[in-house]
Design a protein around this motif. Structure first.
Motif, mmCIF file in Angstrom:
data_model
loop_
_atom_site.group_PDB
_atom_site.id
_atom_site.type_symbol
_atom_site.label_atom_id
_atom_site.label_comp_id
_atom_site.label_asym_id
_atom_site.label_seq_id
_atom_site.Cartn_x
_atom_site.Cartn_y
_atom_site.Cartn_z
ATOM 1 N N ARG A 75 0.826 -1.211 0.000
ATOM 2 C CA ARG A 75 0.000 0.000 0.000
ATOM 3 C C ARG A 75 0.860 1.260 0.000
ATOM 4 O O ARG A 75 0.527 2.263 -0.631
ATOM 5 N N LEU A 76 1.999 1.207 0.698
ATOM 6 C CA LEU A 76 2.885 2.372 0.790
ATOM 7 C C LEU A 76 3.709 2.597 -0.475
ATOM 8 O O LEU A 76 4.424 3.586 -0.577
ATOM 9 N N GLY A 77 3.631 1.674 -1.434
ATOM 10 C CA GLY A 77 4.307 1.861 -2.712
ATOM 11 C C GLY A 77 5.704 1.278 -2.799
ATOM 12 O O GLY A 77 6.457 1.595 -3.727
ATOM 13 N N PHE A 78 6.074 0.407 -1.870
ATOM 14 C CA PHE A 78 7.394 -0.220 -1.925
ATOM 15 C C PHE A 78 7.352 -1.435 -2.847
ATOM 16 O O PHE A 78 6.296 -2.048 -3.046
ATOM 17 N N PRO A 79 8.504 -1.816 -3.411
ATOM 18 C CA PRO A 79 8.515 -2.967 -4.314
ATOM 19 C C PRO A 79 8.223 -4.271 -3.574
ATOM 20 O O PRO A 79 8.451 -4.382 -2.367
ATOM 21 N N SER A 80 7.760 -5.249 -4.318
ATOM 22 C CA SER A 80 7.446 -6.556 -3.740
ATOM 23 C C SER A 80 8.735 -7.305 -3.420
ATOM 24 O O SER A 80 9.646 -7.347 -4.242
ATOM 25 N N PRO A 81 8.790 -7.925 -2.242
ATOM 26 C CA PRO A 81 9.973 -8.695 -1.881
ATOM 27 C C PRO A 81 9.849 -10.153 -2.325
ATOM 28 O O PRO A 81 8.763 -10.629 -2.646
ATOM 29 N N GLU A 82 10.957 -10.828 -2.311
ATOM 30 C CA GLU A 82 10.957 -12.289 -2.416
ATOM 31 C C GLU A 82 10.743 -12.799 -0.994
ATOM 32 O O GLU A 82 11.378 -12.307 -0.059
ATOM 33 N N LEU A 83 9.861 -13.753 -0.831
ATOM 34 C CA LEU A 83 9.585 -14.299 0.499
ATOM 35 C C LEU A 83 10.406 -15.557 0.742
ATOM 36 O O LEU A 83 10.598 -16.366 -0.170
ATOM 37 N N GLN A 84 10.881 -15.698 1.975
ATOM 38 C CA GLN A 84 11.599 -16.880 2.438
ATOM 39 C C GLN A 84 12.821 -17.198 1.575
ATOM 40 O O GLN A 84 13.095 -18.348 1.245
ATOM 41 N N HIS A 85 13.572 -16.152 1.239
ATOM 42 C CA HIS A 85 14.813 -16.339 0.473
ATOM 43 C C HIS A 85 15.831 -17.061 1.347
ATOM 44 O O HIS A 85 15.995 -16.750 2.516
ATOM 45 N N GLU A 86 16.511 -18.028 0.768
ATOM 46 C CA GLU A 86 17.510 -18.790 1.519
ATOM 47 C C GLU A 86 18.913 -18.273 1.228
ATOM 48 O O GLU A 86 19.299 -18.105 0.080
ATOM 49 N N PHE A 87 19.644 -18.039 2.296
ATOM 50 C CA PHE A 87 21.047 -17.662 2.210
ATOM 51 C C PHE A 87 21.887 -18.840 2.683
ATOM 52 O O PHE A 87 21.609 -19.421 3.735
ATOM 53 N N ARG A 88 22.907 -19.182 1.911
ATOM 54 C CA ARG A 88 23.849 -20.236 2.301
ATOM 55 C C ARG A 88 25.110 -19.552 2.799
ATOM 56 O O ARG A 88 25.716 -18.766 2.069
ATOM 57 N N THR A 89 25.466 -19.858 4.026
ATOM 58 C CA THR A 89 26.623 -19.234 4.654
ATOM 59 C C THR A 89 27.547 -20.329 5.175
ATOM 60 O O THR A 89 27.142 -21.495 5.266
ATOM 61 N N PRO A 90 28.769 -19.983 5.547
ATOM 62 C CA PRO A 90 29.665 -20.993 6.125
ATOM 63 C C PRO A 90 29.114 -21.627 7.405
ATOM 64 O O PRO A 90 29.483 -22.742 7.755
ATOM 65 N N THR A 91 28.222 -20.928 8.087
ATOM 66 C CA THR A 91 27.674 -21.475 9.338
ATOM 67 C C THR A 91 26.303 -22.124 9.159
ATOM 68 O O THR A 91 25.715 -22.569 10.136
ATOM 69 N N GLY A 92 25.780 -22.143 7.942
ATOM 70 C CA GLY A 92 24.511 -22.816 7.719
ATOM 71 C C GLY A 92 23.648 -22.123 6.684
ATOM 72 O O GLY A 92 24.047 -21.117 6.086
ATOM 73 N N ARG A 93 22.469 -22.683 6.488
ATOM 74 C CA ARG A 93 21.489 -22.122 5.560
ATOM 75 C C ARG A 93 20.401 -21.443 6.386
ATOM 76 O O ARG A 93 19.893 -22.017 7.343
ATOM 77 N N PHE A 94 20.062 -20.206 5.969
ATOM 78 C CA PHE A 94 19.096 -19.415 6.721
ATOM 79 C C PHE A 94 18.091 -18.796 5.766
ATOM 80 O O PHE A 94 18.465 -18.254 4.732
#
Length: 180
Positions: A75-94
Motif C-alpha cells: 500500500r505504501l508503494g514499496f517494491p514486492s519482496p521475495e519471500l523466504q529467500h535462503e542464504f547459504r553461509t559458512p555457518t549454515g542455511r538461513f
C-alpha cells in the motif's frame, strides 16, 4: 473476509488459508478455488475486492505479521519482496522473511513468537537472542543489508522516525509506486 475487511487485514487470513497445515495434515486451499469463490460473490465490488486480496496472497508467508507487513508495504508503494529467500553461509542455511534483490536488502518482521515461548510475549532467553544475532551476522556477512521491524513500528505514524516507511527508506528501499 477478503470481501469485507480492508486489504491489510484480509491478506494475513488469505495467506493462512493458502498455507498447508502439516500439524493437522491439511493441504492449503488452492488459489484457483478462492478466485472462483471471489468471482461468484453477489456484489461486483466485493468480488473485485476479494479477487485483489486472493491475487496478492502468498502461501510462503509464515506469520500474520509478515503478511500484514507485506500488505502495508504494498500500500505504501514499496517494491514486492521475495519471500523466504535462503542464504547459504559458512555457518549454515538461513531463510529470511523478505529479500529485495535489487537493493540487496533483507527485511525481518520481529513478532513476539520469534523470541517468546509458544508465541507468548515473554522475556527471550539469552540463547534465543544469541542464536538470532549469529543468524543475522551470518546473513550480513554475505554482503546484504538488514532492516528489522515490529508491530509497534507498523502502527506508528509515517512521520515517526521508527515507523515502517521510515525504516524502509532509511535502509535504502525506494518507493516504486505512489501510496494506495
Amino acid at each position: 473476509m477478503a470481501a469485507h475487511l480492508d486489504f491489510e487485514r484480509a491478506v494475513p487470513a488469505m495467506d493462512r488459508v493458502l498455507h498447508p497445515d502439516p500439524v493437522r495434515g491439511l493441504p492449503g486451499v488452492k488459489k484457483e478455488h478462492l478466485k472462483e469463490l471471489a468471482a461468484n460473490l453477489p456484489s461486483h465490488a466485493k468480488s473485485l475486492r476479494a479477487g485483489r486480496v486472493v491475487d496478492f496472497a502468498d502461501e510462503r508467508s509464515e506469520s500474520a505479521g509478515e503478511s500484514y507487513s507485506r500488505a502495508v508495504l504494498h500500500r505504501l508503494g514499496f517494491p514486492s519482496p521475495e519471500l523466504q529467500h535462503e542464504f547459504r553461509t559458512p555457518t549454515g542455511r538461513f531463510r529470511t522473511d523478505f529479500y529485495w534483490t535489487e537493493q540487496d536488502l533483507v527485511g525481518e518482521f520481529d513478532g513476539a513468537g520469534k523470541y517468546g515461548a509458544n508465541g507468548l510475549a515473554v522475556e527471550p532467553s539469552w540463547e534465543t537472542l544469541m542464536r538470532e544475532k549469529r543468524r543475522e551476522d551470518a546473513i550480513r556477512a554475505t554482503g546484504v543489508r538488514f532492516v528489522r521491524w515490529s508491530w509497534n513500528d507498523i502502527g506508528r505514524p509515517p512521520e515517526h522516525p521508527e515507523s515502517l516507511p521510515r525504516r524502509m527508506l532509511g535502509a535504502g528501499l525506494p518507493r516504486t509506486r505512489p501510496y494506495r
